[in-house]
Design a protein around this motif. Structure first.
Motif, PDB file in Angstrom:
ATOM      1  N   VAL A 161       1.005  -1.355  -0.191  1.00 12.13           N
ATOM      2  CA  VAL A 161      -0.075   0.092  -0.001  1.00 12.13           C
ATOM      3  C   VAL A 161       0.893   1.245   0.108  1.00 12.13           C
ATOM      4  N   LYS A 162       0.536   2.165  -0.774  1.00 11.41           N
ATOM      5  CA  LYS A 162       1.356   3.510  -0.932  1.00 11.41           C
ATOM      6  C   LYS A 162       0.195   4.667  -0.328  1.00 11.41           C
ATOM      7  N   VAL A 163       0.807   5.305   0.455  1.00 10.25           N
ATOM      8  CA  VAL A 163      -0.223   6.470   1.022  1.00 10.25           C
ATOM      9  C   VAL A 163       0.520   7.791   0.594  1.00 10.25           C
ATOM     10  N   LYS A 164      -0.372   8.585   0.392  1.00  8.36           N
ATOM     11  CA  LYS A 164      -0.016   9.966   0.126  1.00  8.36           C
ATOM     12  C   LYS A 164       0.284  10.864   1.334  1.00  8.36           C
ATOM     13  N   ILE A 165       1.496  11.735   1.355  1.00  6.91           N
ATOM     14  CA  ILE A 165       1.601  12.413   2.569  1.00  6.91           C
ATOM     15  C   ILE A 165       2.039  13.779   1.804  1.00  6.91           C
ATOM     16  N   VAL A 188       5.157   5.604   1.224  1.00  5.46           N
ATOM     17  CA  VAL A 188       4.736   7.118   1.242  1.00  5.46           C
ATOM     18  C   VAL A 188       5.103   7.767   0.091  1.00  5.46           C
ATOM     19  N   ASP A 189       4.246   8.651  -0.488  1.00  3.66           N
ATOM     20  CA  ASP A 189       4.544   9.443  -1.706  1.00  3.66           C
ATOM     21  C   ASP A 189       4.149  10.869  -1.430  1.00  3.66           C
ATOM     22  N   ALA A 190       5.033  11.744  -1.458  1.00  5.89           N
ATOM     23  CA  ALA A 190       4.993  13.202  -0.993  1.00  5.89           C
ATOM     24  C   ALA A 190       5.032  14.110  -2.226  1.00  5.89           C
ATOM     25  N   ASN A 191       4.831  13.591  -3.335  1.00  9.53           N
ATOM     26  CA  ASN A 191       4.673  14.645  -4.384  1.00  9.53           C
ATOM     27  C   ASN A 191       5.402  15.790  -4.411  1.00  9.53           C
ATOM     28  N   SER A 192       6.598  15.673  -3.884  1.00  9.24           N
ATOM     29  CA  SER A 192       7.395  16.882  -3.855  1.00  9.24           C
ATOM     30  C   SER A 192       7.222  18.211  -2.718  1.00  9.24           C
ATOM     31  N   ILE A 213      10.258   6.233   0.279  1.00 11.88           N
ATOM     32  CA  ILE A 213       9.636   7.347   0.191  1.00 11.88           C
ATOM     33  C   ILE A 213       9.872   7.765  -1.100  1.00 11.88           C
ATOM     34  N   GLU A 214       8.675   8.108  -1.574  1.00 13.84           N
ATOM     35  CA  GLU A 214       8.624   8.568  -2.941  1.00 13.84           C
ATOM     36  C   GLU A 214       8.523   9.983  -3.029  1.00 13.84           C
ATOM     37  N   GLN A 215       9.668  10.730  -3.938  1.00 15.75           N
ATOM     38  CA  GLN A 215       9.719  11.896  -4.298  1.00 15.75           C
ATOM     39  C   GLN A 215       9.338  12.850  -3.347  1.00 15.75           C
ATOM     40  N   LEU A 238      12.565   7.738  -6.628  1.00  8.07           N
ATOM     41  CA  LEU A 238      12.169   9.070  -7.706  1.00  8.07           C
ATOM     42  C   LEU A 238      11.019   8.774  -8.641  1.00  8.07           C
ATOM     43  N   ASP A 239      10.196   9.506  -8.599  1.00  7.81           N
ATOM     44  CA  ASP A 239       9.273   9.614  -9.687  1.00  7.81           C
ATOM     45  C   ASP A 239       9.250  10.818 -10.760  1.00  7.81           C
ATOM     46  N   GLU A 240       8.923  11.951 -10.080  1.00  4.19           N
ATOM     47  CA  GLU A 240       8.650  13.314 -11.015  1.00  4.19           C
ATOM     48  C   GLU A 240      10.205  13.550 -11.560  1.00  4.19           C
ATOM     49  N   SER A 241      11.267  13.250 -10.946  1.00  2.00           N
ATOM     50  CA  SER A 241      12.558  13.715 -11.020  1.00  2.00           C
ATOM     51  C   SER A 241      13.088  13.071 -12.449  1.00  2.00           C
ATOM     52  N   ILE A 260      13.719   3.322  -8.250  1.00  5.19           N
ATOM     53  CA  ILE A 260      12.819   4.221  -9.142  1.00  5.19           C
ATOM     54  C   ILE A 260      11.404   3.735  -9.780  1.00  5.19           C
ATOM     55  N   ASN A 261      10.714   4.773  -9.771  1.00  4.49           N
ATOM     56  CA  ASN A 261       9.345   4.238 -10.282  1.00  4.49           C
ATOM     57  C   ASN A 261       9.252   4.497 -11.863  1.00  4.49           C
ATOM     58  N   ILE A 262       8.809   3.742 -12.824  1.00  7.47           N
ATOM     59  CA  ILE A 262       8.862   4.062 -14.134  1.00  7.47           C
ATOM     60  C   ILE A 262       7.366   4.344 -14.358  1.00  7.47           C
ATOM     61  N   LYS A 263       7.337   5.470 -15.113  1.00  3.47           N
ATOM     62  CA  LYS A 263       5.836   5.556 -15.498  1.00  3.47           C
ATOM     63  C   LYS A 263       6.072   5.961 -17.181  1.00  3.47           C
ATOM     64  N   ILE A 264       5.357   5.157 -17.895  1.00  6.19           N
ATOM     65  CA  ILE A 264       5.702   5.143 -19.417  1.00  6.19           C
ATOM     66  C   ILE A 264       5.415   6.512 -19.891  1.00  6.19           C
TER      67      ILE A 264
END
Ligand code: 164
Ligand code: MG
Length: 368
Positions: A161-165, A188-192, A213-215, A238-241, A260-264
């Motif tokens: 489970v990933k939760v946003k923070i 957790v994912d902080a979206n910067s 801890i994501e981004q 890292l996601d957005e970076s 690394i989180n890879i998004k196509i």
């Protein structure tokens, strides 16, 4: 192959529940579907993942539309293409606009897989028969509601489970989840949402056995992330970076992340996603496939990509019913015991559900 007709459909899909991050809320998803027809009669499908507003990256639904219509479609239409990898080179003179590029490159990969009589997974070099998946949970009005939701997802079998923070909604939330679910594979994912000034709080997160801890820091940063990674034990993901192979190479060189989180869509297509996967494999950096609240076509592409060997962590590709009342493909994506079976049939392995697509279509444009 030679693309001789491309149909763009703008569709709007109601969501079962709103998805809230540190930036705002998405309560319906708008996207463009790309239906590309090759001269031999094969049709390939792609999907844009950009949101209506530029809060995740700079791209939006309208910028992807503009790029497709005014630049990308004119480059590909009636051009002889030997292999989908060539699309990346053809698009190279155009800076960034990764989500626009990825949407039509995905349709080219679909055509290529059908032409060579392989599943998209096989065409990409993927051999997994099934993939492990997790789920991403948006910010909730209360911790009690969040925990209830998480328990529901665990019952459905999701593997992590990933939760946003965000500031003010972080350490207490993680603490509360851990108190009730000590063994849950949790990230957790902080979206910067943080800066290096928040290092104390980020260090405290080390006490909660988070997978990663994501981004945490700025969307274009790899330098501060390297500083932070040296000061915390939890791996940074890292996601957005990471918008390209070169970004990934530099981040790995600097020690900016452990995952690394890879998004196509974020990296400009399946060819670049595969290159980043291979680079991470060589460097021992685990990867997983991120999500962008995709409808069925995007979900099918994610599943094919995740069948590559180094996607060793569960991704965010939940089942169709997680977000949608009705998905745009048949069959829908099903998650059983936390796994999705990778389709073995030719192409993406799911058929577009034209009745649903027609119902959701706001407008259509044809290029030939
Ligand atoms: O598609 C999914 O289920 C994943 C959703 C998700 O976590 C995200 C989607 C889009 C932007 C972000 O908020 C977030 C992410 O950063 O990974
Ligand atoms: Mg993220």
């Amino acid at each position: 192959m030679r693309l001789e007709k491309i149909i763009l459909r703008h569709i709007k899909m109601p969501m079962k529940a709103p998805f809230t991050t540190s930036f705002g809320t998405v309560d319906e998803k708008e996207l463009l579907l790309i239906e590309a027809k090759d001269a031999s009669g094969i049709t390939g499908w792609g999907e844009t993942v950009a949101f209506v507003a530029p809060w995740y990256t700079e791209e939006t639904l309208k910028t992807t539309w503009h790029m497709l219509k005014d630049y990308l479609i004119p480059i590909l239409l009636n051009k002889e293409i030997g292999h989908p990898d060539e699309v990346t080179s053809l698009f190279a003179p155009i800076r960034r606009n990764c989500m626009a590029k990825a949407s039509i490159e995905g349709a080219v990969w679909d055509i290529y897989a059908q032409q060579t009589k392989q599943s998209l997974a096989q065409a990409l070099g993927g051999h997994k028969q099934r993939i492990e998946v997790g789920v991403s949970v948006g910010i909730q009005p209360s911790t009690a509601q969040l925990i209830k939701l998480i328990k529901g997802h665990i019952e459905k079998g999701y593997k992590r489970v990933k939760v946003k923070i965000k500031p003010g909604y972080d350490i207490e939330v993680v603490q509360a989840i851990r108190a009730e679910l000590p063994d849950l594979p949790l990230m957790v994912d902080a979206n910067s949402a943080y800066t290096l000034d928040d290092i104390n709080m980020l260090q405290q997160l080390d006490d909660y056995q988070l997978l990663m801890i994501e981004q945490p820091l700025a969307p274009d940063d790899i330098v501060d992330h390297a500083t932070l990674q040296r000061k915390i034990k939890t791996p940074i993901c890292l996601d957005e970076s990471i918008t390209s192979f070169e970004d990934a190479r530099r981040a790995i060189t600097l020690g900016s992340c452990g995952v690394i989180n890879i998004k196509i869509g974020r990296v400009g297509g399946l060819t670049e996603a595969k290159r980043i996967h291979d680079l991470c494999k060589e460097n021992g950096i685990p990867v997983w496939c991120g999500g962008m609240l995709e409808a069925g076509i995007g979900r099918a592409h994610n599943i094919a990509l995740t069948s590559l060997s180094h996607f060793i962590l569960p991704g965010d590709t939940a089942g169709s019913s997680h977000y949608w009342f009705e998905d745009i493909i048949e069959p829908e994506v099903i998650v059983k015991d936390g796994y999705i079976e990778v389709p073995q049939s030719v192409g993406i392995g799911y058929a577009p559900n034209m009745a649903v697509i027609d119902k959701l279509t706001i407008c259509t444009e044809v290029y030939q």
